[in-house]
Scaffold this active site. Structure first.
Site, PDB file in Angstrom:
ATOM      1  N   CYS A 178     -16.745  18.940 -52.846  1.00  0.00           N
ATOM      2  CA  CYS A 178     -15.420  19.444 -53.425  1.00  0.00           C
ATOM      3  C   CYS A 178     -15.807  20.375 -54.737  1.00  0.00           C
ATOM      4  O   CYS A 178     -16.765  20.170 -55.190  1.00  0.00           O
ATOM      5  CB  CYS A 178     -14.786  18.156 -54.303  1.00  0.00           C
ATOM      6  N   CYS A 225     -15.892  17.019 -61.526  1.00  0.00           N
ATOM      7  CA  CYS A 225     -15.372  15.677 -62.333  1.00  0.00           C
ATOM      8  C   CYS A 225     -16.799  14.831 -62.458  1.00  0.00           C
ATOM      9  O   CYS A 225     -17.612  14.738 -61.500  1.00  0.00           O
ATOM     10  CB  CYS A 225     -14.479  14.907 -61.280  1.00  0.00           C
ATOM     11  N   CYS A 276     -17.986  11.864 -60.266  1.00  0.00           N
ATOM     12  CA  CYS A 276     -17.519  11.712 -58.832  1.00  0.00           C
ATOM     13  C   CYS A 276     -18.725  12.237 -57.881  1.00  0.00           C
ATOM     14  O   CYS A 276     -19.239  13.278 -57.994  1.00  0.00           O
ATOM     15  CB  CYS A 276     -16.393  12.673 -58.467  1.00  0.00           C
ATOM     16  N   CYS A 289      -4.049   4.079 -48.271  1.00  0.00           N
ATOM     17  CA  CYS A 289      -4.336   5.188 -49.469  1.00  0.00           C
ATOM     18  C   CYS A 289      -5.347   6.218 -48.512  1.00  0.00           C
ATOM     19  O   CYS A 289      -6.556   5.651 -48.387  1.00  0.00           O
ATOM     20  CB  CYS A 289      -4.860   4.828 -50.810  1.00  0.00           C
ATOM     21  N   CYS A 310      -0.084   6.487 -48.857  1.00  0.00           N
ATOM     22  CA  CYS A 310      -0.495   6.887 -50.336  1.00  0.00           C
ATOM     23  C   CYS A 310      -1.497   7.872 -49.759  1.00  0.00           C
ATOM     24  O   CYS A 310      -2.469   7.897 -48.870  1.00  0.00           O
ATOM     25  CB  CYS A 310      -1.063   5.871 -51.062  1.00  0.00           C
ATOM     26  N   CYS A 352       1.525   7.061 -58.314  1.00  0.00           N
ATOM     27  CA  CYS A 352       0.238   6.415 -58.501  1.00  0.00           C
ATOM     28  C   CYS A 352      -0.649   6.977 -59.675  1.00  0.00           C
ATOM     29  O   CYS A 352      -1.286   8.383 -59.170  1.00  0.00           O
ATOM     30  CB  CYS A 352      -0.277   6.247 -57.283  1.00  0.00           C
ATOM     31  N   ARG A 358      -3.501  -1.834 -60.815  1.00  0.00           N
ATOM     32  CA  ARG A 358      -4.633  -2.205 -59.813  1.00  0.00           C
ATOM     33  C   ARG A 358      -5.895  -2.443 -60.467  1.00  0.00           C
ATOM     34  O   ARG A 358      -6.259  -1.261 -60.905  1.00  0.00           O
ATOM     35  CB  ARG A 358      -4.522  -0.991 -58.780  1.00  0.00           C
TER      36      ARG A 358
HETATM   37  N1  SAM Z   1      -9.519  14.760 -55.180  1.00  0.00           N
HETATM   38  C1  SAM Z   1      -8.535  13.767 -55.421  1.00  0.00           C
HETATM   39  C2  SAM Z   1      -8.425  13.861 -56.894  1.00  0.00           C
HETATM   40  O1  SAM Z   1      -9.323  13.850 -57.778  1.00  0.00           O
HETATM   41  O2  SAM Z   1      -7.294  13.584 -57.640  1.00  0.00           O
HETATM   42  C3  SAM Z   1      -8.537  12.524 -55.009  1.00  0.00           C
HETATM   43  C4  SAM Z   1      -9.744  11.745 -54.736  1.00  0.00           C
HETATM   44  S1  SAM Z   1     -10.665  11.044 -56.594  1.00  0.00           S
HETATM   45  C5  SAM Z   1     -11.988  10.416 -55.864  1.00  0.00           C
HETATM   46  C6  SAM Z   1      -9.573   9.718 -56.965  1.00  0.00           C
HETATM   47  C7  SAM Z   1     -10.013   9.209 -58.155  1.00  0.00           C
HETATM   48  O3  SAM Z   1     -11.163   8.366 -58.102  1.00  0.00           O
HETATM   49  C8  SAM Z   1     -10.515   9.690 -59.249  1.00  0.00           C
HETATM   50  O4  SAM Z   1      -9.417  10.492 -60.181  1.00  0.00           O
HETATM   51  C9  SAM Z   1     -11.052   8.691 -60.222  1.00  0.00           C
HETATM   52  O5  SAM Z   1     -10.061   8.183 -60.923  1.00  0.00           O
HETATM   53  C10 SAM Z   1     -11.654   7.588 -59.186  1.00  0.00           C
HETATM   54  N2  SAM Z   1     -12.933   7.883 -59.023  1.00  0.00           N
HETATM   55  C11 SAM Z   1     -13.943   8.798 -58.555  1.00  0.00           C
HETATM   56  N3  SAM Z   1     -15.106   8.598 -58.601  1.00  0.00           N
HETATM   57  C12 SAM Z   1     -14.965   7.446 -59.157  1.00  0.00           C
HETATM   58  C13 SAM Z   1     -16.176   6.492 -59.763  1.00  0.00           C
HETATM   59  N4  SAM Z   1     -17.470   6.801 -59.572  1.00  0.00           N
HETATM   60  N5  SAM Z   1     -16.152   5.309 -60.474  1.00  0.00           N
HETATM   61  C14 SAM Z   1     -14.730   4.950 -60.616  1.00  0.00           C
HETATM   62  N6  SAM Z   1     -13.663   5.637 -60.284  1.00  0.00           N
HETATM   63  C15 SAM Z   1     -13.857   6.793 -59.678  1.00  0.00           C
HETATM   64 FE1  SF4 Z   2     -13.165  16.419 -56.396  1.00  0.00          FE
HETATM   65 FE2  SF4 Z   2     -14.069  13.855 -56.928  1.00  0.00          FE
HETATM   66 FE3  SF4 Z   2     -13.014  15.290 -58.714  1.00  0.00          FE
HETATM   67 FE4  SF4 Z   2     -11.426  14.470 -56.655  1.00  0.00          FE
HETATM   68  S1  SF4 Z   2     -12.300  13.398 -58.413  1.00  0.00           S
HETATM   69  S2  SF4 Z   2     -11.212  16.701 -57.542  1.00  0.00           S
HETATM   70  S3  SF4 Z   2     -12.781  14.522 -54.983  1.00  0.00           S
HETATM   71  S4  SF4 Z   2     -14.813  16.002 -57.771  1.00  0.00           S
END
Ligand code: SAM
Ligand code: SF4
Ligand code: DTB
Length: 334
Positions: free
Chosen positions: A55, A59, A62, A99, A130, A190, A268
């Site tokens: 990606c 973030c 992530c 989801c 979702c 959501c 949730r």
């Molecule tokens: N890429 C899309 C986005 O960012 O909206 C969808 C997938 S993203 C992985 C969805 C959510 O997962 C993130 O916004 C975050 O809140 C949660 N998430 C991701 N990594 C995480 C982690 N290591 N621990 C807890 N929550 C996490």
């Molecule tokens: Fe990409 Fe992870 Fe950020 Fe979603 S949370 S936009 S998958 S880096």
């Protein structure tokens, strides 16, 4: 104080809720909960990563960010038939909502036909659908609504003030724009975030405040406990300072404040359950959480698993929610 749905919460009011004696806070959250939801019923949702890793967003939490060194391999978008097979398994194991998550900044228009095929197919199985695909344009949101998508997940993740310390490749305002596009298309929202990223209490207040003052509350509010993943900015930071891990009681407080301020929403208990005791999860349910992700995998990380959850449900006398919750599809513009 149990019947009102308010979108005019002030930060001071939310901070005062956080400050309540723990018993008073949880009692109040459970009272609000029982006024709007069936006691002891928990919604079961299943997650599937339909496009993993690589990606372009950064973030800090992530594993799927191309800037993380987490060892997660990038994959292409799954074939819709393979997605439908996974959805069928989820339905067999009692899930109510399926989801589907993609590691994208935003979907490309060329991805939309496959995405739409997934939405239609999963819906035909009688599961709620979702998707979480990153930022959406108004026309992409319309396409998903026409395909019958029930929910779109797009988290605000943390307080507006802290957002740019966690993510630099997009802004908090970008997040709100997509939420508005989703809402305007008539798709249920959501949206939630992550607790335990080293934020302050004031940030948790700001995070709940941002959700609870949206023009309409999200129908689902995922509260994730950070899973500290090695190779991510926050995973590495927490590995160096283990005491920074969120205190369980503070996590429960956040769930309770979300429940009180957004009485109708499904709250949730999302990522992080694998490392939570049954006792902490029980407190979260008492504080008004009424939805979980089931199965042994989230997107890239482990989850509690069906056996552990069945044992916990038996131990706590919880019941899986039956049937779909009523849809509230109203277009907010033409
Ligand atoms: N890429 C899309 C986005 O960012 O909206 C969808 C997938 S993203 C992985 C969805 C959510 O997962 C993130 O916004 C975050 O809140 C949660 N998430 C991701 N990594 C995480 C982690 N290591 N621990 C807890 N929550 C996490
Ligand atoms: Fe990409 Fe992870 Fe950020 Fe979603 S949370 S936009 S998958 S880096
Ligand atoms: C949400 O708030 N939590 C889910 C879902 N929405 C997409 C994702 C949790 C991801 C946990 C880390 C991982 O599995 O990579």
């Amino acid at each position: 104080m149990t019947g009102d749905v308010r979108t005019d919460w002030t930060r001071a009011e939310i901070a005062a809720l956080f400050d309540l004696p723990f018993d008073d806070l949880v009692f109040r959250a459970q009272t609000v909960h029982r006024a709007h939801h069936a006691a002891g019923e928990v919604q079961l949702c299943t997650l599937l990563s339909i496009k993993t890793g690589g990606c372009p967003e950064d973030c800090g939490y992530c594993s799927q960010s191309a800037s993380a060194d987490s060892g997660v391999k990038a994959t292409k978008l799954m074939d819709p038939r393979a997605v439908l097979q996974m959805a069928a398994q989820a339905k067999d194991s009692g899930s109510q909502r399926f989801c589907m998550g993609a590691a994208w900044r935003n979907p490309k228009d060329r991805d939309m036909p496959a995405i739409i095929e997934m939405v239609k197919g999963v819906r035909q199985m009688g599961l709620e659908t979702c998707m979480t695909l990153g930022m959406l344009t108004p026309s992409q949101a319309e396409m998903l609504a026409e395909a019958g998508l029930d929910y779109y997940n797009h988290n605000i993740d943390t307080s507006p003030e802290r957002y740019d310390q966690v993510i630099t490749t997009r802004t908090f305002a970008d997040r709100l724009d997509t939420l508005e596009n989703v809402r305007s298309a008539g798709i249920n929202v959501c949206s939630g975030g992550i607790v335990g990223m080293g934020e302050t209490r004031a940030d948790r207040v700001g995070f709940v405040h941002a959700l609870a003052t949206l023009p309409r509350h999200p129908e689902s509010v995922p509260v994730n406990a950070l899973i500290p993943i090695k190779g991510t900015v926050l995973g590495n930071m927490l590995a160096d300072t283990p005491l920074a891990k969120i205190d369980d009681i503070e996590f429960v407080r956040t769930v309770a404040v979300a429940r009180i301020t957004m009485p109708m929403s499904m709250v949730r208990l999302s990522a992080g359950r694998e490392s939570m005791s049954d006792a902490t999860q029980a407190l979260c349910f008492m504080a008004g959480a009424n939805s979980i992700f089931t199965g042994d995998k989230l997107l890239t990380s482990g989850n509690a698993g069906d056996d552990a959850d069945a044992a916990m449900f038996a131990r706590l006398g919880l019941r899986p929610m039956q049937g779909a919750e009523p849809m509230r599809k109203e277009k907010t513009c033409c």
